[in-house]
Design a protein around this motif. Structure first.
Motif, PDB file in Angstrom:
ATOM      1  N   UNK A  41      14.742 -71.460  48.958  1.00 22.21           N
ATOM      2  CA  UNK A  41      14.045 -72.742  48.913  1.00 22.21           C
ATOM      3  C   UNK A  41      14.718 -73.503  47.770  1.00 22.21           C
ATOM      4  N   UNK A  42      14.368 -74.770  47.559  1.00 22.76           N
ATOM      5  CA  UNK A  42      14.982 -75.490  46.432  1.00 22.76           C
ATOM      6  C   UNK A  42      14.736 -74.846  45.059  1.00 22.76           C
ATOM      7  N   UNK A  43      13.643 -74.116  44.886  1.00 23.50           N
ATOM      8  CA  UNK A  43      13.335 -73.544  43.573  1.00 23.50           C
ATOM      9  C   UNK A  43      13.511 -72.037  43.496  1.00 23.50           C
ATOM     10  N   UNK A  44      13.780 -71.373  44.615  1.00 22.47           N
ATOM     11  CA  UNK A  44      13.757 -69.914  44.642  1.00 22.47           C
ATOM     12  C   UNK A  44      14.869 -69.373  45.524  1.00 22.47           C
ATOM     13  N   UNK A  45      15.463 -68.252  45.112  1.00 22.02           N
ATOM     14  CA  UNK A  45      16.449 -67.560  45.948  1.00 22.02           C
ATOM     15  C   UNK A  45      16.177 -66.062  45.875  1.00 22.02           C
ATOM     16  N   UNK A  46      15.965 -65.462  47.038  1.00 18.81           N
ATOM     17  CA  UNK A  46      15.674 -64.034  47.130  1.00 18.81           C
ATOM     18  C   UNK A  46      16.791 -63.376  47.927  1.00 18.81           C
ATOM     19  N   UNK A  47      17.494 -62.430  47.289  1.00 16.93           N
ATOM     20  CA  UNK A  47      18.558 -61.673  47.961  1.00 16.93           C
ATOM     21  C   UNK A  47      18.041 -60.268  48.221  1.00 16.93           C
ATOM     22  N   UNK A  48      18.079 -59.855  49.485  1.00 18.92           N
ATOM     23  CA  UNK A  48      17.558 -58.547  49.881  1.00 18.92           C
ATOM     24  C   UNK A  48      18.731 -57.694  50.340  1.00 18.92           C
ATOM     25  N   UNK A  49      19.139 -56.751  49.502  1.00 19.82           N
ATOM     26  CA  UNK A  49      20.223 -55.839  49.848  1.00 19.82           C
ATOM     27  C   UNK A  49      19.672 -54.598  50.557  1.00 19.82           C
ATOM     28  N   UNK A  50      18.502 -54.157  50.144  1.00 19.47           N
ATOM     29  CA  UNK A  50      17.789 -53.061  50.803  1.00 19.47           C
ATOM     30  C   UNK A  50      16.329 -53.172  50.389  1.00 19.47           C
TER      31      UNK A  50
END
Length: 79
Positions: A41-50
């Protein structure tokens, strides 16, 4: 028998997708690459590797409940 890493990653992504949407109130962009999923989103970044390696705005989380807590804490502030 162990679960497939791709299935666990998808389950974590689906669960965090809802959390990001309800915490921010904004539309979530979901992209997939060879390393995993990215929810942004404009304020948040979630990276899911596992399901045990999740980064919320480059803050390392060890599991999905911890990532949910960090997302809510970043967006809604401390209780």
């Amino acid at each position: 028998m162990a679960a497939n890493i791709h299935f666990l990653r998808k389950m974590a992504c689906d669960e965090l997708f809802d959390t990001v949407f309800f915490a921010t109130g904004q539309r979530v962009n979901k992209t997939k690459n060879k390393d995993g999923y990215i929810l942004s989103t404009p304020t948040l970044e979630v990276k899911i590797a596992s399901n045990k390696r999740i980064f919320v705005n480059n803050d390392f989380c060890r599991n999905v409940p911890e990532a949910k807590w960090v997302i809510q804490h970043l967006e809604c502030g401390p209780l």
